[in-house]
Each structure stands twice: as C-alpha cells, then as structure tokens.
Write an enzyme that holds these catalytic residues in place. Structure first.
Site, PDB file in Angstrom:
ATOM      1  N   GLU A 425       0.804  -1.227   0.000  1.00 56.38           N
ATOM      2  CA  GLU A 425       0.000   0.000   0.000  1.00 56.38           C
ATOM      3  C   GLU A 425       0.837   1.276   0.000  1.00 56.38           C
ATOM      4  O   GLU A 425       0.556   2.247   0.706  1.00 56.38           O
ATOM      5  CB  GLU A 425      -0.962  -0.015   1.191  1.00 56.38           C
ATOM      6  CG  GLU A 425      -1.974  -1.153   1.095  1.00 56.38           C
ATOM      7  CD  GLU A 425      -2.959  -1.157   2.248  1.00 56.38           C
ATOM      8  OE1 GLU A 425      -3.058  -0.144   2.945  1.00 56.38           O
ATOM      9  OE2 GLU A 425      -3.616  -2.187   2.438  1.00 56.38           O
ATOM     10  N   GLY A 426       1.875   1.248  -0.807  1.00 55.26           N
ATOM     11  CA  GLY A 426       2.777   2.386  -0.903  1.00 55.26           C
ATOM     12  C   GLY A 426       4.078   2.089  -0.190  1.00 55.26           C
ATOM     13  O   GLY A 426       4.119   2.049   1.042  1.00 55.26           O
TER      14      GLY A 426
END
Length: 646
Positions: A425-426
């Site tokens: 997620e990043g």
C-alpha cells in the site's frame, strides 16, 4: 464497441506526475494536525484532549473483541497456516459467521458497524493469531469493495453488494500490473464501452485475496470517445464472470497463508451499473480509500510490537549469561527498552489517527500516511531486535524449536511477515514522496507557478506577488514560539511523573525548524525540488517522529487521567521521546550533510557498467526468464486456480 482496446500507454515522467496530481484531494476542508506541523504550527488543540470513542462504540467493539478472541484461541492454528500456506476453509467460514467480514460495514447492510478504532483492535488481535488472517480481513474491508462503495457507491450499489461483503463474499482490490506499480499513468488494463457494458482486457498482479475473492474492485483505463470522458476508472467485477482467470497463486517469503495471485481479464463484460463513481475518478477513489485504509497496516505492527515485547520480557528473564539474566546486560536492555517504548508510541499513533478518523473533525490523509510509514519501519526494527535478543533461537524456526523440546517461538516468521509492510500500500519511498507532496502543498499553492516552466511570465509575476504576501506573514512566525518558554505545556508535568512538557516544547521548536528547512530547500532548488528525494524523505521522517512524539505524550496523559497505568505510560512516553529526539537530530544533520550527489554518480556508474568487475567471483542462482512477465491482453492459456471457500 465504440473504441478499440488500448495499447499500453507510453508516458513521460512529467505526464505521470500530472496524472498523480490530478488524483490528489486538493482541498483542505478540515484542519489537519500533521499538515500544520509541516508548516511549523504545533496545533496541540487538535489532538488534546485525546479524542475518545462513544460508550456505544466501546460496548459494541468490546463485545465483538471478546467473541473474536475466543474464536482465535480455539479455532485458529497459526502454525498450521504457516506450514500449509493456507487458511483452512472452516476458519474463514467461522469468521464469516462471526461477522468479521463486515466489521466496518453499516448494520443496515448486515455489518457490525465498528469504529475505525475497534476495527484496528480486531485486526491486531486476529493478526497476532495469524498474520495471514489479518491480511485477508483488511484487504477485504480496507481497500476491497466495502470501503470504496461506502465512500463513493450509489445507494443501489450499496444495497446490492454490501450485504454480500458483510457476511458471505470476500473482495479484493486490483490495481497493480506486471509493469505498473506506483506510476498508474501507465495502467494498461482497458475497459472499452460497449452499449450498457464495459469490456475489460488486461492482467493484474499481486491481487491479495484475488485467488478466493467473489468480488473484485478493478482499476482499468476507459478510452476517451464520444460520450465518454475516459480515464482510469473503478469497477466492481464478479470474479466468476466469463473471461476472468486466476493464472497463478503467488508465494512469498512471509504471510504464507495469503491468497495472492495473478488475474487475467479477457473480454470480460461488466455492466455500467458496476462502475464506481464517474469515468476517470478511479485513482482519486483509490487514494481516498487509502486515507483510512492504510491504518490497517499499523494495526498489524502494533500487534507485532506487543508480542515482541512479551517474548523479549519472558526470554530475557529466563536466559542467563555471565551470572545474570541477559535483560540486565546493557546491550540487551537497550533493545528491550526500544521495543517497549516504540510499541507504546506505535499504539499511540494508531489510536490517535483512528479516533480522529472516527470523529471526522480532521482531515487525516497525512496522519494516516505517516502512521503507515512510521509503523512499518519501526515494526520491522522491533522484530529485528527481537531476533537479535533471541540469538540463534531467533533465527531458528518454531517447528525446529518444538522438535528439539523448546518453546516454539516464531520470531523469524514475525520478521518475514512484517517485511512486506514496508512495501504494501505504498512503499516507504513512495510514502516519502506522497507525504512530501502534501507537506509542501501550501508552498506550491502560492508559489508553484514560479517554478513551473510551462507558465507564462505574467503567471509567474502574479505568483510572485501572491508568494510575497504569503511569506511576509508566514516566515516571521517561524522565528519564535511557545516552545522557547520554559513553562509552556505545564499540564504535562504532574507531580511524581517524568516531565513530558519538555518534549512538547521540543516538537513545537522543531516543527518551526522543519518548516524553515523546507522553505530554504524550495528557495534553493525550486523546480528541481521534486528530484531531491533523499532530502524530502528526511523531511518526512522528521515529521513522522514529531507526530509520534506528540501522540505518545497525549496518550500518556490520557492514561494518567483515565486508567491505572499513568505513571508507567509517562515513563514509556519519556523514553520514546528521548530516543526519537536523537533520531530527529541526526535527520536534521543529514538534510545538508549527506552523500546524495555522490550516490547519484555511483548509480550512474553502476548502470553504465563501470563496476561490473566488482560482481565477479560469484554464481548467480537466479533462474532464466524475463524480468517482467508478458502481460499482453488476450485469452488465458493457463488453468484457472481461482477457488471458492467451501
């Protein structure tokens, strides 16, 4: 069909940035503690007194946690899941019966309606029993179908899909492609309008839950045509639709029980009624969903920290070296202190961010991102320190320990499982850039045209005038502040407790220093600022430390006034802040004294082959094959390994 299937877009770096910029939430309708912090304004009033859940939220949350704990203690065998790399169907079905699939879904759609605070407590609890289960539930609810529909779905879509997601259907989020990660401007999966449908073609990679999912959120590019704005768009797709093939179930170094795969779409028809939001809004939907969705990762890190502290305490008291428990040797004791203090801070950051999300008084897009960044980095360090404390036993598997008659402590598994959080997620590097963009938003809003090469001289002149007005008011406020007054924040120095007011004064002073440093860098590098990723990363890391210090102090005061662990909480907050201040001072020093330019020269040499001689003398065990798998659209030539939970 009204348009031919898309070829993979070829975009420049500038075009990619423009796509990302267009997907950002540009308006700040609510205050943000972290945004103010980066601007040099320490708004303690936004986080203190610490926000608290309602009595009803506590009752509902605690009731579910009790049921979930009983289920995990009696039905979940984490070691079995690790050995077999699969969560048993009966465990998943048991979670469905508990309502765990619908923790965040409104009761009107069959969900439990838990707050973000209790949702994260539940993820931490179940994730401590099996990290793979924590990922299954968080991927389903944090980024899968429920969250984007909650924020952007139509009433009809909510009625159709949320009851299924709450009780029976598992969902997944599909954005990444074999050759597309953090640069979605190059997204190749297409969704071509055809009457009342869209026709999807493309390949998605690393589809967490995708192997067993019933519903998918798919990001695809709609070509621009008559009547169609086009752009990256979000769709809800039934996983059993003709043309959907799960071509592979991926295996990883950690989280071995997760159902993560490669999914191919070939001429998959999706009703227009399944489109989430308008065409072209897909990235904005994804980023907005992640504002709170990212908080599920800090939840797993908090759980890991608590478990690591327990094991470190028990092992270090039992293991003796040179006549005393290893905990009493300073080298080991420092690691234990780090684990305890940092775990306290991680929980403080998570609970504060989550409660702020529940209250909806503040914009937490930066807080959520900082929580993910800080927790994923510190959680990994905590697990690494536990392995070191355990020594050879930390490197040994739990099964091996059990086989030779010792307690089966899965420390090495914890290290493997947590490693992905720095990428999920990043990645840390992308989070640095994302947060940095928000941190300099105020500057770009007033002076962005000055450094934009495409702007006219008149635009630059206007921007210069606006910037002059803004900085004339802002810069003088960075010179002095309450952090320089010895008595400020005196409420955080109660009798008989460590003095936490000194740490709040430190945060206030260094928030102003951080803002001054950012302004100086923008003045120095102007349009090249976006290329100074090393500098921006350190700016963000300083902000993360200051945010964590603030959260730790506020939480300590909350516990002092509401629970029976106030003295201990104050001690942990004090130690964490002192450790954090050392890191902050180092980061400030590295803003201007670093090897960034030299590193860039070395990188050019590496890529140019100048150091190939250094690679000699080893054997590369890698197999044959391309670096990136072919993702050309077309029918699948592989067996469909999608399976339903029975």
């Amino acid at each position: 069909m009204s348009a031919p299937p898309l070829k993979k877009p070829v975009v420049t770096e500038r075009e990619a940035r423009q796509v990302a910029e267009a997907a950002r939430e540009r308006d700040w309708r609510k205050p943000s503690f972290a945004k103010e912090l980066f601007l040099g304004r320490f708004r303690l009033d936004l986080i203190h007194p610490h926000p608290l859940p309602t009595d009803e939220a506590v009752r509902r949350g605690e009731q579910f946690l009790a049921k979930l704990r009983a289920f995990c203690e009696t039905k979940v065998d984490g070691a079995l899941i690790e050995r077999e790399a699969r969560i048993p169907d009966e465990v998943v079905n048991g979670l469905k019966e508990l309502g765990a699939l619908g923790m965040k879904i409104d009761p009107r759609y069959g969900g439990l309606g838990l707050t973000q605070v209790y949702y994260n407590k539940a993820l931490a609890l179940v994730g401590s029993a099996s990290p793979a289960i924590g990922v299954l539930l968080s991927a389903h609810q944090s980024i899968g179908v429920p969250q984007p529909l909650k924020l952007f779905g139509t009433p009809e879509q909510k009625e159709r899909f949320l009851p299924r997601c709450a009780r029976t259907d598992i969902s997944a989020f599909l954005l990444t492609e074999p050759d597309v990660g953090s640069d979605p401007a190059r997204l190749a999966t297409s969704a071509v309008p055809d009457g009342d449908d869209y026709v999807l073609d493309g390949v998605k990679l690393w589809t967490t839950n995708g192997v067993v999912a019933d519903l998918l959120v798919v990001m695809a590019r709609v070509p621009k045509s008559d009547g169609h704005k086009g752009g990256i768009t979000a769709f809800v797709v039934e996983s059993d639709s003709p043309g959907v093939t799960v071509e592979n179930r991926n295996a990883f170094m950690g989280l071995r029980g997760i159902e993560n795969g490669v999914t191919r779409f070939h001429q998959v028809r999706v009703p227009a009624a399944n489109r989430i939001g308008p065409e072209g809004a897909g990235l904005k939907i994804a980023l907005t969903t992640l504002n709170t969705g990212r908080l599920s990762l800090p939840a797993s890190c908090v759980a890991a920290g608590k478990w690591c502290l327990k094991i470190a305490r028990e092992w270090s008291a039992a293991r003796e070296q040179w006549g005393k428990p290893v905990a009493h040797h300073e080298a080991v004791g420092q690691k234990i202190s780090f684990i305890a203090a940092t775990t306290f801070a991680l929980e403080a950051v998570l609970d504060l961010s989550s409660q702020m999300a529940d209250e909806d008084r503040n914009d937490i897009r930066i807080e959520g991102a900082l929580a993910k960044l800080f927790a994923s980095e510190m959680g990994w360090k905590i697990a690494d320190e536990l392995v070191q404390i355990r020594g050879g036993r930390g490197f040994e598997t739990a099964d091996s320990l059990r086989a030779r008659g010792e307690r089966a402590v899965p420390a090495e598994q914890m290290l493997r499982d947590l490693r992905i959080n720095r990428i999920f997620e990043g990645s840390t590097e992308i989070m640095h850039l994302l947060i940095a963009r928000e941190a300099v938003d105020a500057h770009l809003s007033v002076a962005g045209d000055l450094i934009d090469p495409e702007k006219s001289l008149s635009d630059k002149a206007k921007a210069g005038a606006n910037a002059g007005v803004f900085y004339a008011k802002w810069l003088p406020k960075l010179v002095a502040g309450p952090g320089q007054l010895p008595g400020t924040y005196g409420d955080f120095h109660p009798a008989g407790h460590p003095d936490l007011s000194t740490h709040l004064r430190y945060v206030e002073r260094n928030a102003r220093k951080l803002a001054r440093s950012t302004f100086y860098a923008m003045s120095r590098w102007q349009g090249r600022m976006e290329t100074k990723q090393g500098f921006l990363g350190r700016i963000v890391d300083i902000g993360a430390e200051l945010f964590a210090m603030s959260a730790a102090v506020v939480r300590a005061e909350l516990l002092r006034t509401t629970e029976g662990h106030g003295r201990e909480a104050y001690q942990l907050a004090d130690v964490f802040c002192r450790q954090s201040r050392i890191r902050v001072e180092e980061l400030f020093g590295r803003l201007w004294s670093n090897t960034d330019d030299l590193d860039h020269k070395v990188v050019k040499g590496v890529l140019g082959g100048a150091y190939e001689w250094l690679e000699q003398g080893v054997i590369d065990p890698s197999g044959e094959g391309p670096w990136i798998a072919d993702a050309t659209p077309g029918p699948s030539e592989k067996e469909n390994v999608h399976r339903r939970i029975r």
